[in-house]
Design a protein around this motif. Structure first.
Motif, short mmCIF file in Angstrom:
data_model
loop_
_atom_site.label_atom_id
_atom_site.label_comp_id
_atom_site.label_asym_id
_atom_site.label_seq_id
_atom_site.Cartn_x
_atom_site.Cartn_y
_atom_site.Cartn_z
N ILE A 1 30.56 1.97 -38.90
CA ILE A 1 29.80 1.50 -40.07
C ILE A 1 30.57 0.40 -40.78
CG2 ILE A 1 28.96 2.17 -42.36
CD1 ILE A 1 28.28 4.92 -41.11
N TYR A 2 31.88 0.58 -40.95
CA TYR A 2 32.72 -0.45 -41.57
C TYR A 2 32.65 -1.75 -40.77
CZ TYR A 2 37.00 -2.94 -42.86
OH TYR A 2 37.90 -3.90 -43.25
N SER A 3 32.80 -1.63 -39.45
CA SER A 3 32.79 -2.83 -38.60
C SER A 3 31.45 -3.55 -38.68
CB SER A 3 33.07 -2.44 -37.15
OG SER A 3 34.33 -1.86 -37.03
N ALA A 4 30.36 -2.80 -38.65
CA ALA A 4 29.03 -3.41 -38.72
C ALA A 4 28.81 -4.09 -40.07
CB ALA A 4 27.95 -2.36 -38.47
N CYS A 5 29.18 -3.42 -41.14
CA CYS A 5 28.99 -4.00 -42.48
C CYS A 5 29.84 -5.25 -42.68
CB CYS A 5 29.31 -2.97 -43.56
SG CYS A 5 28.10 -1.65 -43.68
N MET A 6 31.09 -5.20 -42.24
CA MET A 6 31.96 -6.36 -42.41
C MET A 6 31.48 -7.53 -41.56
SD MET A 6 34.14 -5.64 -44.67
CE MET A 6 33.00 -4.53 -45.45
N THR A 7 31.02 -7.25 -40.34
CA THR A 7 30.50 -8.31 -39.49
C THR A 7 29.29 -8.98 -40.14
OG1 THR A 7 31.31 -7.18 -37.52
CG2 THR A 7 29.59 -8.84 -37.20
N CYS A 8 28.36 -8.16 -40.63
CA CYS A 8 27.17 -8.72 -41.29
C CYS A 8 27.55 -9.51 -42.53
CB CYS A 8 26.20 -7.60 -41.66
SG CYS A 8 25.38 -6.87 -40.25
N MET A 9 28.46 -8.97 -43.33
CA MET A 9 28.85 -9.64 -44.57
C MET A 9 29.49 -10.99 -44.28
SD MET A 9 31.15 -8.19 -47.72
CE MET A 9 32.65 -8.06 -46.79
N TRP A 10 30.42 -11.03 -43.33
CA TRP A 10 31.09 -12.29 -43.01
C TRP A 10 30.15 -13.27 -42.33
CZ3 TRP A 10 35.02 -13.16 -45.86
CH2 TRP A 10 35.85 -12.11 -46.24
N PHE A 11 29.21 -12.76 -41.52
CA PHE A 11 28.24 -13.64 -40.86
C PHE A 11 27.33 -14.29 -41.89
CE2 PHE A 11 24.04 -14.28 -38.90
CZ PHE A 11 24.39 -15.23 -37.95
N ILE A 12 26.78 -13.51 -42.80
CA ILE A 12 25.91 -14.06 -43.84
C ILE A 12 26.67 -15.05 -44.71
CG2 ILE A 12 24.60 -13.47 -45.93
CD1 ILE A 12 23.79 -10.87 -44.47
N GLN A 13 27.92 -14.71 -45.02
CA GLN A 13 28.74 -15.61 -45.83
C GLN A 13 28.98 -16.92 -45.09
OE1 GLN A 13 32.25 -13.77 -47.40
NE2 GLN A 13 33.19 -15.70 -47.93
N SER A 14 29.18 -16.87 -43.80
CA SER A 14 29.46 -18.11 -43.06
C SER A 14 28.21 -18.97 -42.89
CB SER A 14 30.07 -17.79 -41.70
OG SER A 14 29.13 -17.18 -40.86
N ILE B 1 36.24 -10.16 -50.13
CA ILE B 1 37.61 -9.92 -49.67
C ILE B 1 38.09 -8.58 -50.18
CG2 ILE B 1 40.00 -10.74 -49.78
CD1 ILE B 1 38.77 -13.60 -49.99
N TRP B 2 37.83 -8.31 -51.47
CA TRP B 2 38.26 -7.04 -52.05
C TRP B 2 37.55 -5.86 -51.40
CZ3 TRP B 2 42.58 -6.88 -54.49
CH2 TRP B 2 43.05 -8.01 -55.15
N VAL B 3 36.27 -6.01 -51.12
CA VAL B 3 35.52 -4.93 -50.46
C VAL B 3 36.12 -4.66 -49.09
CG1 VAL B 3 33.29 -4.32 -49.45
CG2 VAL B 3 33.38 -5.33 -51.72
N ALA B 4 36.38 -5.72 -48.33
CA ALA B 4 36.93 -5.56 -46.98
C ALA B 4 38.31 -4.91 -47.01
CB ALA B 4 37.01 -6.92 -46.29
N VAL B 5 39.16 -5.33 -47.92
CA VAL B 5 40.53 -4.80 -47.99
C VAL B 5 40.53 -3.35 -48.45
CG1 VAL B 5 42.74 -5.01 -49.19
CG2 VAL B 5 41.62 -7.05 -48.28
N ILE B 6 39.83 -3.05 -49.53
CA ILE B 6 39.84 -1.68 -50.06
C ILE B 6 39.19 -0.72 -49.08
CG2 ILE B 6 38.92 -0.21 -51.90
CD1 ILE B 6 39.38 -2.61 -53.79
N TRP B 7 38.04 -1.10 -48.53
CA TRP B 7 37.37 -0.24 -47.57
C TRP B 7 38.23 -0.08 -46.31
CZ3 TRP B 7 31.59 -1.20 -45.90
CH2 TRP B 7 31.07 -0.05 -45.32
N GLY B 8 38.90 -1.16 -45.88
CA GLY B 8 39.79 -1.08 -44.72
C GLY B 8 40.96 -0.14 -44.95
N ILE B 9 41.52 -0.17 -46.15
CA ILE B 9 42.62 0.75 -46.48
C ILE B 9 42.12 2.20 -46.46
CG2 ILE B 9 44.14 1.51 -48.36
CD1 ILE B 9 44.45 -1.50 -49.06
N LEU B 10 40.91 2.42 -46.99
CA LEU B 10 40.35 3.78 -46.97
C LEU B 10 40.11 4.25 -45.53
CD1 LEU B 10 37.86 3.56 -49.96
CD2 LEU B 10 40.04 4.78 -49.88
#
Length: 80
Positions: free
Chosen positions: A30-43, A53-62
């Motif tokens: 779920i993390y991988s899918a959400c991060m991929t979608c978020m970065w794709f839409i951003q690009s 960036i904060w969402v990716a880092v905090i969620w990644g640490i969790l």
């Protein structure tokens, strides 16, 4: 379809280990899918979302903490 060697028992350490690992891998997917979608839409929108960036880092640490917890909770399986 593989056959089970014994009926599933939630109190069995092997069952608990598998359940924890599957739960972790589901969260990781779920993390991988959400991060991929978020970065794709951003690009494609060419916008910089500072909060992403904060969402990716905090969620990644969790997710990392969850993975460490799963590894430390592994119970040795006694084969008879």
């Amino acid at each position: 379809m593989p056959k089970l060697s014994k009926p599933p028992d939630p109190n069995d350490p092997e069952y608990q280990n598998l359940e924890r690992r599957v739960n972790f891998y589901l969260h990781l997917a779920i993390y991988s899918a959400c991060m991929t979608c978020m970065w794709f839409i951003q690009s494609i929108t060419e916008k910089v979302w500072i909060w992403s960036i904060w969402v990716a880092v905090i969620w990644g640490i969790l997710i990392l903490v969850h993975g460490i917890w799963v590894l430390t909770q592994e119970k040795p399986i006694q084969k008879a």
